[in-house]
Design a protein around this motif. Structure first.
Motif, PDB file in Angstrom:
ATOM      1  N   THR A  31       2.883 -14.777  -2.443  1.00  0.00           N
ATOM      2  CA  THR A  31       3.180 -13.864  -2.853  1.00  0.00           C
ATOM      3  C   THR A  31       2.852 -11.790  -3.193  1.00  0.00           C
ATOM      4  OG1 THR A  31       3.459 -13.672  -5.146  1.00  0.00           O
ATOM      5  CG2 THR A  31       5.105 -15.156  -3.920  1.00  0.00           C
ATOM      6  N   MET A  32       3.454 -10.821  -3.131  1.00  0.00           N
ATOM      7  CA  MET A  32       2.785 -10.045  -3.474  1.00  0.00           C
ATOM      8  C   MET A  32       1.317  -9.741  -4.738  1.00  0.00           C
ATOM      9  SD  MET A  32       5.222  -7.023  -1.998  1.00  0.00           S
ATOM     10  CE  MET A  32       3.337  -5.595  -2.401  1.00  0.00           C
ATOM     11  N   ILE A  38      -3.672  -6.706  -5.339  1.00  0.00           N
ATOM     12  CA  ILE A  38      -2.756  -5.395  -4.324  1.00  0.00           C
ATOM     13  C   ILE A  38      -2.724  -3.286  -5.521  1.00  0.00           C
ATOM     14  CG2 ILE A  38       0.257  -5.213  -4.256  1.00  0.00           C
ATOM     15  CD1 ILE A  38      -0.819  -6.949  -1.840  1.00  0.00           C
ATOM     16  N   LYS A  39      -2.798  -3.998  -6.979  1.00  0.00           N
ATOM     17  CA  LYS A  39      -2.693  -2.465  -7.648  1.00  0.00           C
ATOM     18  C   LYS A  39      -3.881  -1.456  -7.217  1.00  0.00           C
ATOM     19  CE  LYS A  39      -5.507  -4.111 -10.880  1.00  0.00           C
ATOM     20  NZ  LYS A  39      -6.259  -4.789 -10.917  1.00  0.00           N
ATOM     21  N   ASN A  40      -4.199  -2.051  -6.074  1.00  0.00           N
ATOM     22  CA  ASN A  40      -5.953  -0.734  -5.580  1.00  0.00           C
ATOM     23  C   ASN A  40      -5.508  -0.163  -4.382  1.00  0.00           C
ATOM     24  OD1 ASN A  40      -7.280  -1.574  -7.533  1.00  0.00           O
ATOM     25  ND2 ASN A  40      -8.406  -2.571  -7.007  1.00  0.00           N
ATOM     26  N   GLY A  41      -4.722  -1.195  -3.732  1.00  0.00           N
ATOM     27  CA  GLY A  41      -4.087  -0.808  -2.218  1.00  0.00           C
ATOM     28  C   GLY A  41      -3.292  -0.298  -2.446  1.00  0.00           C
ATOM     29  N   LYS A  42      -1.709   0.895  -1.797  1.00  0.00           N
ATOM     30  CA  LYS A  42      -0.781   1.857  -0.915  1.00  0.00           C
ATOM     31  C   LYS A  42       0.066   0.907  -0.217  1.00  0.00           C
ATOM     32  CE  LYS A  42      -4.132   5.797  -1.158  1.00  0.00           C
ATOM     33  NZ  LYS A  42      -5.034   6.832  -0.505  1.00  0.00           N
ATOM     34  N   CYS A  43       0.878   1.009  -1.327  1.00  0.00           N
ATOM     35  CA  CYS A  43       1.814  -0.540  -0.629  1.00  0.00           C
ATOM     36  C   CYS A  43       3.088   0.259   0.005  1.00  0.00           C
ATOM     37  CB  CYS A  43       2.119  -1.674  -1.102  1.00  0.00           C
ATOM     38  SG  CYS A  43       0.846  -2.620  -1.641  1.00  0.00           S
ATOM     39  N   GLU A  44       3.534   0.220   1.175  1.00  0.00           N
ATOM     40  CA  GLU A  44       5.283   0.846   1.288  1.00  0.00           C
ATOM     41  C   GLU A  44       5.866  -0.047   2.589  1.00  0.00           C
ATOM     42  OE1 GLU A  44       4.906   3.910   5.036  1.00  0.00           O
ATOM     43  OE2 GLU A  44       2.618   4.515   3.762  1.00  0.00           O
ATOM     44  N   LYS A  46       9.666  -1.384   3.167  1.00  0.00           N
ATOM     45  CA  LYS A  46      11.287  -1.168   4.177  1.00  0.00           C
ATOM     46  C   LYS A  46      11.532  -2.259   3.886  1.00  0.00           C
ATOM     47  CE  LYS A  46      12.522   0.792   8.242  1.00  0.00           C
ATOM     48  NZ  LYS A  46      11.667   1.632   9.481  1.00  0.00           N
ATOM     49  N   ASP A  47      13.086  -3.172   3.777  1.00  0.00           N
ATOM     50  CA  ASP A  47      13.454  -4.196   4.017  1.00  0.00           C
ATOM     51  C   ASP A  47      12.976  -4.918   2.951  1.00  0.00           C
ATOM     52  OD1 ASP A  47      16.119  -2.745   5.035  1.00  0.00           O
ATOM     53  OD2 ASP A  47      14.906  -2.581   7.094  1.00  0.00           O
ATOM     54  N   SER A  48      12.351  -6.162   3.681  1.00  0.00           N
ATOM     55  CA  SER A  48      12.418  -7.341   3.736  1.00  0.00           C
ATOM     56  C   SER A  48       9.948  -7.375   3.630  1.00  0.00           C
ATOM     57  CB  SER A  48      12.545  -8.891   4.164  1.00  0.00           C
ATOM     58  OG  SER A  48      12.722  -8.979   5.043  1.00  0.00           O
ATOM     59  N   THR A  49      10.311  -6.393   4.629  1.00  0.00           N
ATOM     60  CA  THR A  49       8.935  -5.336   4.824  1.00  0.00           C
ATOM     61  C   THR A  49       7.535  -5.231   3.561  1.00  0.00           C
ATOM     62  OG1 THR A  49       9.285  -6.598   7.249  1.00  0.00           O
ATOM     63  CG2 THR A  49       7.039  -5.671   6.972  1.00  0.00           C
ATOM     64  N   ALA A  50       6.578  -5.372   3.828  1.00  0.00           N
ATOM     65  CA  ALA A  50       5.558  -4.236   3.106  1.00  0.00           C
ATOM     66  C   ALA A  50       4.575  -4.472   3.441  1.00  0.00           C
ATOM     67  CB  ALA A  50       5.713  -4.993   1.645  1.00  0.00           C
ATOM     68  N   ILE A  51       3.645  -3.526   3.489  1.00  0.00           N
ATOM     69  CA  ILE A  51       1.961  -3.630   4.329  1.00  0.00           C
ATOM     70  C   ILE A  51       1.561  -2.639   3.385  1.00  0.00           C
ATOM     71  CG2 ILE A  51       0.969  -2.787   5.877  1.00  0.00           C
ATOM     72  CD1 ILE A  51       3.159  -2.575   7.932  1.00  0.00           C
ATOM     73  N   CYS A  52       0.931  -3.417   2.690  1.00  0.00           N
ATOM     74  CA  CYS A  52      -0.221  -3.075   1.569  1.00  0.00           C
ATOM     75  C   CYS A  52      -1.687  -1.952   2.312  1.00  0.00           C
ATOM     76  CB  CYS A  52      -1.055  -3.840   0.655  1.00  0.00           C
ATOM     77  SG  CYS A  52       0.921  -3.686  -0.439  1.00  0.00           S
ATOM     78  N   THR A  53      -1.788  -0.889   2.152  1.00  0.00           N
ATOM     79  CA  THR A  53      -3.527  -1.028   2.677  1.00  0.00           C
ATOM     80  C   THR A  53      -4.107  -0.878   2.129  1.00  0.00           C
ATOM     81  OG1 THR A  53      -2.815   1.851   2.948  1.00  0.00           O
ATOM     82  CG2 THR A  53      -2.422   0.752   5.194  1.00  0.00           C
ATOM     83  N   PHE A  54      -5.827  -0.885   2.145  1.00  0.00           N
ATOM     84  CA  PHE A  54      -7.340  -0.942   1.757  1.00  0.00           C
ATOM     85  C   PHE A  54      -8.250  -0.208   2.507  1.00  0.00           C
ATOM     86  CE2 PHE A  54      -4.514  -4.660   0.551  1.00  0.00           C
ATOM     87  CZ  PHE A  54      -3.989  -4.331  -0.453  1.00  0.00           C
ATOM     88  N   ASN A  67      -7.761  -1.814   5.855  1.00  0.00           N
ATOM     89  CA  ASN A  67      -7.844  -3.231   5.929  1.00  0.00           C
ATOM     90  C   ASN A  67      -5.891  -3.093   5.558  1.00  0.00           C
ATOM     91  OD1 ASN A  67     -10.082  -5.164   6.059  1.00  0.00           O
ATOM     92  ND2 ASN A  67     -10.799  -3.496   4.293  1.00  0.00           N
ATOM     93  N   GLU A  68      -5.328  -4.032   6.069  1.00  0.00           N
ATOM     94  CA  GLU A  68      -4.094  -4.276   5.861  1.00  0.00           C
ATOM     95  C   GLU A  68      -3.301  -5.821   5.244  1.00  0.00           C
ATOM     96  OE1 GLU A  68      -1.510  -1.174   8.664  1.00  0.00           O
ATOM     97  OE2 GLU A  68      -1.647  -2.401   8.862  1.00  0.00           O
ATOM     98  N   LEU A  69      -2.396  -6.242   5.176  1.00  0.00           N
ATOM     99  CA  LEU A  69      -2.519  -7.164   4.449  1.00  0.00           C
ATOM    100  C   LEU A  69      -0.468  -6.340   4.236  1.00  0.00           C
ATOM    101  CD1 LEU A  69      -3.300  -8.548   0.774  1.00  0.00           C
ATOM    102  CD2 LEU A  69      -4.182  -8.985   3.366  1.00  0.00           C
TER     103      LEU A  69
END
Length: 164
Positions: A31-32, A38-44, A46-54, A67-69
């Motif tokens: 899980t996220m 995760i707190k060091n990334g930017k997460c967007e 949308k619906d059931s999907t989240a993309i976190c960038t680093f 990098n993305e998760l």
């Protein structure tokens, strides 16, 4: 005797994890909230999907720049790592080849097919033949694909995608 068979069966089932570990010390399906950085990334979301960038922070490779998760229904389903060839602010194909060698070693350590990596590195001896190189292989971390572009962007770039 029944207890021994039951214990043996449970041990076999326990050892048959259907999903390998994800790269960078992560686990597919986690899980996220369980990803400490995760707190060091930017997460967007949308619906059931989240993309976190680093950026290229730990635990990601030092030669990466992005990098993305990706999480679907709060479960890790994809990791993406991007690296580019630069010399300061300028594009550099030599720097790209050096980073490609680092990435190839990383992928080899995760079970990527040695012959496929050798073909990629051979194609990437020059910028023109390297452009639009795309390969994939099964690895210890699941499925891994690498896509390279060298002539359509400001800097030579490779995108490495990991999925279960």
């Amino acid at each position: 005797m029944k207890k021994i068979l039951l214990i043996a069966t449970l041990l076999v089932l326990y050892g048959c994890d259907s999903k390998p570990d994800a790269p960078f010390g992560l686990k597919w399906g986690q899980t996220m909230d369980s990803v400490s950085f995760i707190k060091n990334g930017k997460c967007e979301k949308k619906d059931s999907t989240a993309i976190c960038t680093f950026d290229n922070q730990k635990p990601f490779n030092t030669w990466s720049f992005s990098n993305e998760l990706k999480f679907d229904n709060d479960k890790l389903v994809e990791a993406v790592s991007v690296f580019a060839g630069t010399d300061g602010q300028n594009p550099s194909f030599e720097n790209f080849k050096q980073k490609l060698n680092y990435e190839a070693d990383f992928l080899l350590n995760n079970g990527f097919d040695k012959e496929i990596l050798s073909n990629i590195k051979q194609k990437c001896e020059d910028s023109i033949s390297c452009d639009k190189t795309s390969e994939r292989a099964k690895t210890a971390t699941g499925n891994t694909s690498i896509w390279v572009t060298t002539t359509t962007t400001r800097s030579p770039i490779a995108v490495v995608t990991f999925t279960p």
